[in-house]
Design a protein around this motif. Structure first.
Motif, short mmCIF file in Angstrom:
data_model
loop_
_atom_site.label_atom_id
_atom_site.label_comp_id
_atom_site.label_asym_id
_atom_site.label_seq_id
_atom_site.Cartn_x
_atom_site.Cartn_y
_atom_site.Cartn_z
N GLU A 21 -3.76 -1.57 0.98
CA GLU A 21 -3.97 -2.98 0.65
C GLU A 21 -2.93 -3.53 -0.33
OE1 GLU A 21 -8.05 -3.19 -0.61
OE2 GLU A 21 -8.77 -2.64 1.39
N SER A 22 -2.48 -2.71 -1.26
CA SER A 22 -1.54 -3.20 -2.26
C SER A 22 -0.09 -3.08 -1.79
CB SER A 22 -1.71 -2.42 -3.57
OG SER A 22 -1.26 -1.09 -3.41
N GLY A 23 0.12 -2.36 -0.68
CA GLY A 23 1.48 -2.14 -0.21
C GLY A 23 2.26 -1.24 -1.16
N SER A 24 1.56 -0.43 -1.90
CA SER A 24 2.17 0.46 -2.89
C SER A 24 3.07 1.50 -2.21
CB SER A 24 1.07 1.16 -3.68
OG SER A 24 1.63 2.12 -4.56
N ASP A 25 4.05 1.98 -2.95
CA ASP A 25 4.89 3.05 -2.42
C ASP A 25 4.40 4.42 -2.90
OD1 ASP A 25 5.63 3.08 -5.09
OD2 ASP A 25 7.79 3.14 -4.69
N THR A 26 3.19 4.45 -3.49
CA THR A 26 2.63 5.66 -4.08
C THR A 26 1.24 5.96 -3.51
OG1 THR A 26 3.82 5.25 -6.13
CG2 THR A 26 1.93 6.73 -6.26
N LEU A 27 1.03 7.22 -3.16
CA LEU A 27 -0.29 7.69 -2.76
C LEU A 27 -0.67 8.79 -3.73
CD1 LEU A 27 -2.72 7.81 -0.84
CD2 LEU A 27 -1.41 9.43 0.56
N VAL A 48 2.20 2.15 7.25
CA VAL A 48 2.86 2.07 5.94
C VAL A 48 3.48 3.40 5.51
CG1 VAL A 48 1.43 0.14 5.14
CG2 VAL A 48 0.72 2.50 4.67
N SER A 49 3.41 4.43 6.32
CA SER A 49 3.88 5.75 5.90
C SER A 49 5.36 5.75 5.52
CB SER A 49 3.60 6.82 6.95
OG SER A 49 4.30 6.53 8.14
N ASP A 50 6.18 4.92 6.18
CA ASP A 50 7.61 4.85 5.84
C ASP A 50 7.86 4.20 4.49
OD1 ASP A 50 8.37 6.12 8.11
OD2 ASP A 50 9.06 4.33 9.16
N GLN A 51 6.87 3.46 3.98
CA GLN A 51 7.03 2.78 2.68
C GLN A 51 6.59 3.65 1.51
OE1 GLN A 51 4.59 -0.63 3.35
NE2 GLN A 51 5.88 -1.40 4.99
N ILE A 52 5.96 4.79 1.80
CA ILE A 52 5.45 5.65 0.73
C ILE A 52 6.56 6.59 0.25
CG2 ILE A 52 3.78 7.45 0.15
CD1 ILE A 52 1.83 6.03 2.02
N HIS A 53 6.90 6.46 -1.04
CA HIS A 53 7.99 7.23 -1.61
C HIS A 53 7.52 8.31 -2.58
CE1 HIS A 53 10.87 3.66 -0.71
NE2 HIS A 53 10.62 4.40 0.35
N LEU A 54 6.26 8.25 -3.02
CA LEU A 54 5.72 9.25 -3.94
C LEU A 54 4.32 9.62 -3.48
CD1 LEU A 54 5.32 10.90 -6.59
CD2 LEU A 54 4.76 8.75 -7.71
N MET A 70 4.91 16.60 6.72
CA MET A 70 6.33 16.45 6.39
C MET A 70 7.02 15.41 7.27
SD MET A 70 6.70 18.43 3.85
CE MET A 70 5.77 19.73 3.08
N THR A 71 6.71 15.40 8.55
CA THR A 71 7.38 14.46 9.44
C THR A 71 6.82 13.05 9.32
OG1 THR A 71 5.97 15.16 11.28
CG2 THR A 71 8.13 16.23 11.09
N THR A 72 5.54 12.92 8.98
CA THR A 72 4.94 11.59 8.81
C THR A 72 5.49 10.89 7.57
OG1 THR A 72 2.89 12.28 9.89
CG2 THR A 72 2.76 10.34 8.47
N PHE A 73 5.66 11.63 6.50
CA PHE A 73 6.10 11.04 5.23
C PHE A 73 7.58 11.39 4.96
CE2 PHE A 73 1.49 11.63 4.86
CZ PHE A 73 1.12 10.31 4.72
N SER A 74 8.41 11.19 5.95
CA SER A 74 9.81 11.60 5.87
C SER A 74 10.64 10.76 4.89
CB SER A 74 10.47 11.57 7.25
OG SER A 74 10.44 10.25 7.76
#
Length: 184
Positions: A21-27, A48-54, A70-74
């Motif tokens: 919902e927040s469009g955060s780059d962190t999970l 949104v998996s491509d937007q997650i950096h942490l 690993m491949t989903t959160f590349s």
């Protein structure tokens, strides 16, 4: 017991929904009592998996991660997995071409995860408080971006302690021979 499990599931769902919902780059799924990465999360995060950096999965009960993770959160830049029961990484960790930092401290690695040496952007590796004896010093020395490897409180061989210093251009943190980690 069921109530606690329900609370843990609700906590994970809440954190995943907040990320979406927040469009955060962190999970952040630290301390959620996870024994594996929940497969349902892949569907929820697929857009949104491509937007997650942490991703933080610290202090859970993970024994392994899948190649799908690993491949989903590349697009990950940082992966925090400290305080689990991991003893190896899937070969697909090589998909994390943008990864700059990985924390694998306080796990159960007996072998250095050599797949990490193929990651061109990797700057920091934390493998403190594992059971690693041997380290691929020459492969680490060839890594272009590597700045720091923490191997404190590992039973490193004398060979690693002698061979590494003249070959490396990064900081390699080690404990004195025979040192033990402080109790948790």
């Amino acid at each position: 017991m069921l109530k606690k499990m329900g609370e843990a599931v609700a906590r994970v769902a809440r954190k995943v929904n907040e990320t979406v919902e927040s469009g955060s780059d962190t999970l952040d799924l630290a301390e959620c009592k996870l024994v594996s990465f929940p497969t349902g999360i892949y569907k929820v995060l697929r857009n949104v998996s491509d937007q997650i950096h942490l991703i933080t999965l610290a202090n859970n009960e993970l024994k392994s991660l899948t190649s799908k993770f690993m491949t989903t959160f590349s697009q990950l830049r940082e992966l925090r997995l400290e305080g689990n029961f991991l003893h190896r990484l899937p070969n697909e960790v090589s998909a994390l071409q943008h990864l700059r930092a990985i924390d694998l401290s306080r796990n159960q690695f007996q072998d250095f995860p050599e797949q990490l040496t193929t990651l061109p952007a990797l700057e920091t590796i934390n493998l403190g408080e594992n059971e690693i004896v041997d380290v691929p010093v020459e492969q680490l020395a060839a890594m272009p971006a590597l700045r720091s490897v923490n191997l404190r409180f590992n039973p490193l061989s004398a060979d690693v302690r002698v061979i590494a210093p003249p070959l490396i251009k990064f900081d390699m943190l080690v404990s004195p021979e025979g040192a033990r980690a402080p109790p948790p």
